[in-house]
Design an enzyme around this catalytic site. Structure first.
Site, mmCIF file in Angstrom:
data_model
loop_
_atom_site.group_PDB
_atom_site.id
_atom_site.type_symbol
_atom_site.label_atom_id
_atom_site.label_comp_id
_atom_site.label_asym_id
_atom_site.label_seq_id
_atom_site.Cartn_x
_atom_site.Cartn_y
_atom_site.Cartn_z
ATOM 1 N N GLY A 1 -24.972 -74.149 6.673
ATOM 2 C CA GLY A 1 -25.646 -73.973 5.392
ATOM 3 C C GLY A 1 -27.024 -74.620 5.359
ATOM 4 N N GLN A 2 -27.609 -74.655 4.158
ATOM 5 C CA GLN A 2 -28.988 -75.150 4.008
ATOM 6 C C GLN A 2 -29.102 -76.605 4.483
ATOM 7 O OE1 GLN A 2 -30.531 -75.516 0.009
ATOM 8 N NE2 GLN A 2 -32.650 -75.581 0.705
ATOM 9 N N TYR B 1 -19.295 -75.324 -11.285
ATOM 10 C CA TYR B 1 -19.883 -76.151 -10.219
ATOM 11 C C TYR B 1 -19.894 -77.621 -10.657
ATOM 12 C CZ TYR B 1 -23.501 -77.663 -6.837
ATOM 13 O OH TYR B 1 -24.212 -78.287 -5.831
HETATM 14 P P1 NAD Z 1 -24.869 -73.787 1.467
HETATM 15 O O1 NAD Z 1 -24.324 -72.781 0.522
HETATM 16 O O2 NAD Z 1 -26.160 -73.519 2.103
HETATM 17 O O3 NAD Z 1 -23.804 -74.096 2.604
HETATM 18 C C1 NAD Z 1 -22.440 -74.273 2.308
HETATM 19 C C2 NAD Z 1 -21.651 -73.834 3.509
HETATM 20 O O4 NAD Z 1 -20.263 -73.888 3.153
HETATM 21 C C3 NAD Z 1 -21.968 -72.407 3.948
HETATM 22 O O5 NAD Z 1 -22.437 -72.425 5.279
HETATM 23 C C4 NAD Z 1 -20.635 -71.683 3.831
HETATM 24 O O6 NAD Z 1 -20.396 -70.811 4.931
HETATM 25 C C5 NAD Z 1 -19.630 -72.831 3.858
HETATM 26 N N1 NAD Z 1 -18.375 -72.451 3.184
HETATM 27 C C6 NAD Z 1 -18.221 -71.866 1.982
HETATM 28 N N2 NAD Z 1 -16.927 -71.634 1.762
HETATM 29 C C7 NAD Z 1 -16.242 -72.081 2.837
HETATM 30 C C8 NAD Z 1 -14.882 -72.108 3.195
HETATM 31 N N3 NAD Z 1 -13.921 -71.601 2.417
HETATM 32 N N4 NAD Z 1 -14.549 -72.656 4.393
HETATM 33 C C9 NAD Z 1 -15.490 -73.162 5.221
HETATM 34 N N5 NAD Z 1 -16.805 -73.154 4.934
HETATM 35 C C10 NAD Z 1 -17.178 -72.623 3.750
HETATM 36 O O7 NAD Z 1 -24.884 -75.189 0.701
HETATM 37 P P2 NAD Z 1 -25.790 -76.463 0.966
HETATM 38 O O8 NAD Z 1 -27.000 -76.297 0.157
HETATM 39 O O9 NAD Z 1 -25.912 -76.741 2.406
HETATM 40 O O10 NAD Z 1 -24.893 -77.554 0.226
HETATM 41 C C11 NAD Z 1 -23.972 -78.371 0.892
HETATM 42 C C12 NAD Z 1 -23.388 -79.341 -0.114
HETATM 43 O O11 NAD Z 1 -24.450 -80.062 -0.749
HETATM 44 C C13 NAD Z 1 -22.585 -78.691 -1.255
HETATM 45 O O12 NAD Z 1 -21.526 -79.538 -1.617
HETATM 46 C C14 NAD Z 1 -23.595 -78.639 -2.385
HETATM 47 O O13 NAD Z 1 -22.957 -78.646 -3.637
HETATM 48 C C15 NAD Z 1 -24.358 -79.919 -2.153
HETATM 49 N N6 NAD Z 1 -25.684 -79.891 -2.776
HETATM 50 C C16 NAD Z 1 -26.645 -79.039 -2.325
HETATM 51 C C17 NAD Z 1 -27.880 -79.018 -2.942
HETATM 52 C C18 NAD Z 1 -28.975 -78.095 -2.502
HETATM 53 O O14 NAD Z 1 -30.003 -77.983 -3.198
HETATM 54 N N7 NAD Z 1 -28.851 -77.429 -1.358
HETATM 55 C C19 NAD Z 1 -28.122 -79.874 -4.029
HETATM 56 C C20 NAD Z 1 -27.113 -80.707 -4.478
HETATM 57 C C21 NAD Z 1 -25.894 -80.725 -3.824
HETATM 58 C C1 AKB Z 2 -27.756 -75.625 -7.039
HETATM 59 O O1 AKB Z 2 -28.772 -75.237 -7.645
HETATM 60 O O2 AKB Z 2 -26.611 -75.208 -7.237
HETATM 61 C C2 AKB Z 2 -27.950 -76.739 -6.040
HETATM 62 C C3 AKB Z 2 -27.773 -78.055 -6.705
HETATM 63 C C4 AKB Z 2 -28.910 -78.696 -7.378
HETATM 64 O O3 AKB Z 2 -26.690 -78.576 -6.718
HETATM 65 N N1 AKB Z 2 -29.235 -76.593 -5.439
#
Ligand code: NAD
Ligand code: AKB
Length: 324
Positions: free
Chosen positions: A19-20, A150
């Protein structure tokens, strides 16, 4: 409980690795702890990944506890970065599935970690706050009554991680990340995704139609700061951690027009227009304008390195280099 460092964190597993965040965290962890010691775990539905080429890689569905337990045991894992989850907009489209993945997946990770004595990093989000939370300089400890699935999973996840710490002594640590801005991997269905999309649109079309309306101010952070924070909190001295799940964190707070104006300094003629998406606008309206991250600064010396100006310059530079 000891502070984790290069000597005590030996074998690391990262869920949601493609993921990201994971696509940048895995290389950073591999650089610090050795490529062979960082197992990237992708989704079994989508197993292809360049992470495979640079170190150990596995794919599973996070809802399958036995598969995770076997992997953790086989690889002698001592630390799990649990990133697999559905993000805010995707979660709102299928709330029941979001509960299943975000909470079911987290419970699986915590149970496997409890039995295998692993430390756990689990990110929370600005989404863990809701409309009744103070919006400006949102305190570390405050009202958390989110009105999105969420957000419900993020608050519940914070509580569950704290429960495993108090009840079982598990070393759980977390960060309430703001919207993360990066150029390597597309974001996975969040409300803050506009702040990533806008850069590619600015370069290719000199125009961006934003799905949030003018004046929607949210906390944001450039990915290198987020990756450093995730690594620093896991290496922090445990005795200093007055909060565990999860620390407020921020680097900048802006509305779309402010980001648009900053991009315009580099791309003359860039214009931004607004076509709010009701679902994502409602989610954004329920989140704070800006967090107070003084607890993270005091407890584990958190300091962001990138503000709006530095982040914008690097994003445009990196994306232009990719295009040429
Ligand atoms: P993303 O959506 O880019 O990546 C999440 C990954 O989880 C994906 O690669 C997906 O394939 C995998 N996934 C989804 N369902 C699955 C399952 N059933 N089994 C196995 N893998 C599964 O998300 P991200 O941005 O990398 O975020 C990662 C974490 O950080 C999350 O908990 C998110 O809530 C948190 N977060 C992200 C941000 C942001 O801006 N990116 C901000 C706050 C919190
Ligand atoms: C979203 O927008 O869902 C994420 C986060 C801030 O948790 N980028």
């Amino acid at each position: 409980m000891k502070a984790k460092d290069k000597n005590t964190m030996h074998r690391i597993l990262v869920t949601g690795a493609t993921g990201q965040i994971g696509s940048e965290l895995v290389p950073a962890l591999r650089a610090r702890y050795g490529a062979a010691n960082v197992i990237a775990v992708g989704h079994k539905k989508n197993p292809a990944s360049e992470l495979r080429e640079n170190g150990p890689y596995a794919a599973l569905d996070i809802r399958e506890r036995n598969a995770l337990a076997e992997l953790v045991e086989r690889e002698r894992i001592d630390t799990i970065y649990h990133l697999a989850a559905l993000l805010s907009a995707t979660a709102e489209a299928d709330p029941q599935l979001a509960w299943e993945i975000n909470m079911g997946g987290l419970l699986n990770v915590l149970e496997v970690a409890r039995l295998a004595h692993c430390g756990v990093f689990h990110p929370s989000s600005i989404g863990a706050f809701g409309p009744s939370t103070p919006r400006d300089h949102t305190p570390q400890v405050t009202i958390q009554r989110p009105n999105t699935m969420y957000g419900v999973t993020k608050v519940s996840g914070e509580l569950l991680c704290d429960y495993y710490h108090h009840r079982y002594g598990l070393d759980t640590r977390g960060i309430r990340f703001p919207g993360l801005i990066s150029h390597k991997t597309q974001p996975g269905g969040g409300t803050t995704d506009y702040a990533v999309e806008i850069f590619a649109a600015a370069l290719s079309q000199k125009q961006y139609t934003c799905f949030l309306q003018q004046g929607t101010r949210l906390d944001m952070m450039y990915m290198p700061d987020a990756i450093r924070a995730a690594m620093e909190i896991m290496e922090a001295e445990p005795a200093r951690l007055h909060h565990r799940n999860a620390y407020n964190l921020t680097a900048m707070s802006f509305a779309p027009e402010t980001l648009g104006a900053e991009i315009g300094l580099h791309i003359p003629g860039f214009t931004i227009s607004y076509q709010p998406d009701p679902v994502r606008q409602a989610i954004a309206d329920s989140w704070p304008n800006s967090l107070d991250d003084s607890a993270a600064r005091a407890d584990w010396d958190w300091r962001p390195r990138y503000g709006l100006r530095e982040m914008t310059r690097e994003m445009l530079g990196a994306l232009s280099a990719k295009e040429s």
